[in-house]
Motif scaffolding. Sequence first.
Motif, mmCIF file in Angstrom:
data_model
loop_
_atom_site.group_PDB
_atom_site.id
_atom_site.type_symbol
_atom_site.label_atom_id
_atom_site.label_comp_id
_atom_site.label_asym_id
_atom_site.label_seq_id
_atom_site.Cartn_x
_atom_site.Cartn_y
_atom_site.Cartn_z
ATOM 1 N N ASN A 1 0.829 -1.221 0.000
ATOM 2 C CA ASN A 1 0.000 0.000 0.000
ATOM 3 C C ASN A 1 0.852 1.256 0.000
ATOM 4 N N GLU A 2 1.905 1.266 0.812
ATOM 5 C CA GLU A 2 2.802 2.425 0.848
ATOM 6 C C GLU A 2 3.491 2.613 -0.500
ATOM 7 N N LEU A 3 3.917 1.511 -1.114
ATOM 8 C CA LEU A 3 4.536 1.572 -2.442
ATOM 9 C C LEU A 3 3.562 2.143 -3.463
ATOM 10 N N ASN A 4 2.339 1.646 -3.481
ATOM 11 C CA ASN A 4 1.347 2.135 -4.446
ATOM 12 C C ASN A 4 1.034 3.613 -4.247
ATOM 13 N N ASN A 5 1.024 4.077 -2.997
ATOM 14 C CA ASN A 5 0.791 5.505 -2.747
ATOM 15 C C ASN A 5 1.915 6.355 -3.332
ATOM 16 N N ILE A 6 3.146 5.903 -3.171
ATOM 17 C CA ILE A 6 4.285 6.634 -3.735
ATOM 18 C C ILE A 6 4.207 6.640 -5.257
ATOM 19 N N LEU A 7 3.934 5.480 -5.844
ATOM 20 C CA LEU A 7 3.845 5.398 -7.309
ATOM 21 C C LEU A 7 2.718 6.279 -7.846
ATOM 22 N N HIS A 8 1.624 6.360 -7.118
ATOM 23 C CA HIS A 8 0.515 7.223 -7.545
ATOM 24 C C HIS A 8 0.959 8.689 -7.607
ATOM 25 N N ASN A 9 1.805 9.105 -6.671
ATOM 26 C CA ASN A 9 2.290 10.484 -6.660
ATOM 27 C C ASN A 9 3.226 10.789 -7.832
ATOM 28 N N TYR A 10 3.791 9.765 -8.448
ATOM 29 C CA TYR A 10 4.709 9.931 -9.578
ATOM 30 C C TYR A 10 4.097 9.426 -10.887
ATOM 31 N N ASN A 11 2.780 9.207 -10.918
ATOM 32 C CA ASN A 11 2.160 8.580 -12.086
ATOM 33 C C ASN A 11 2.329 9.372 -13.381
ATOM 34 N N GLN A 12 2.565 10.662 -13.310
ATOM 35 C CA GLN A 12 2.733 11.449 -14.532
ATOM 36 C C GLN A 12 4.027 11.106 -15.258
ATOM 37 N N TYR A 13 4.983 10.481 -14.573
ATOM 38 C CA TYR A 13 6.263 10.126 -15.167
ATOM 39 C C TYR A 13 6.355 8.646 -15.558
ATOM 40 N N ILE A 14 5.445 7.838 -15.041
ATOM 41 C CA ILE A 14 5.520 6.397 -15.246
ATOM 42 C C ILE A 14 4.984 6.021 -16.622
ATOM 43 N N ILE A 15 5.824 5.338 -17.391
ATOM 44 C CA ILE A 15 5.430 4.844 -18.707
ATOM 45 C C ILE A 15 4.569 3.601 -18.543
ATOM 46 N N GLY A 16 4.991 2.719 -17.655
ATOM 47 C CA GLY A 16 4.254 1.490 -17.381
ATOM 48 C C GLY A 16 4.937 0.698 -16.288
ATOM 49 N N ARG A 17 4.229 -0.274 -15.802
ATOM 50 C CA ARG A 17 4.819 -1.138 -14.779
ATOM 51 C C ARG A 17 4.287 -2.550 -14.933
ATOM 52 N N MET A 18 5.122 -3.499 -14.504
ATOM 53 C CA MET A 18 4.750 -4.899 -14.596
ATOM 54 C C MET A 18 5.126 -5.575 -13.287
#
Length: 81
Positions: free
Chosen positions: A19-36
């Motif tokens: 959950n903590e990881l997903n919250n951090i990734l959500h804050n950077y979602n504008q830079y994320i191309i994709g994740r697997m």
Amino acid sequence: MSTRVAIIGVIIENPDSVNELNNILHNYNQYIIGRMGIPYPKKRVNVLSIAIDAKQDIISALSGKIGRIKGISTKTLYSKI
């Protein structure tokens, strides 16, 4: 300053940290191309690969925040361009 493409590799050994990881990734979602994400039940870990296009300081900040989460390890690989 130009952006770089990078891959952030993440090993999740503590499922309670997701959950903590997903919250951090959500804050950077504008830079994320994709994740697997790949679960690996045999070793009780999850492997996550995050492709990102951002300025180097943003990539470093994201990787650092992820790496400080208990039960998570991370390494970053940068493109040469």
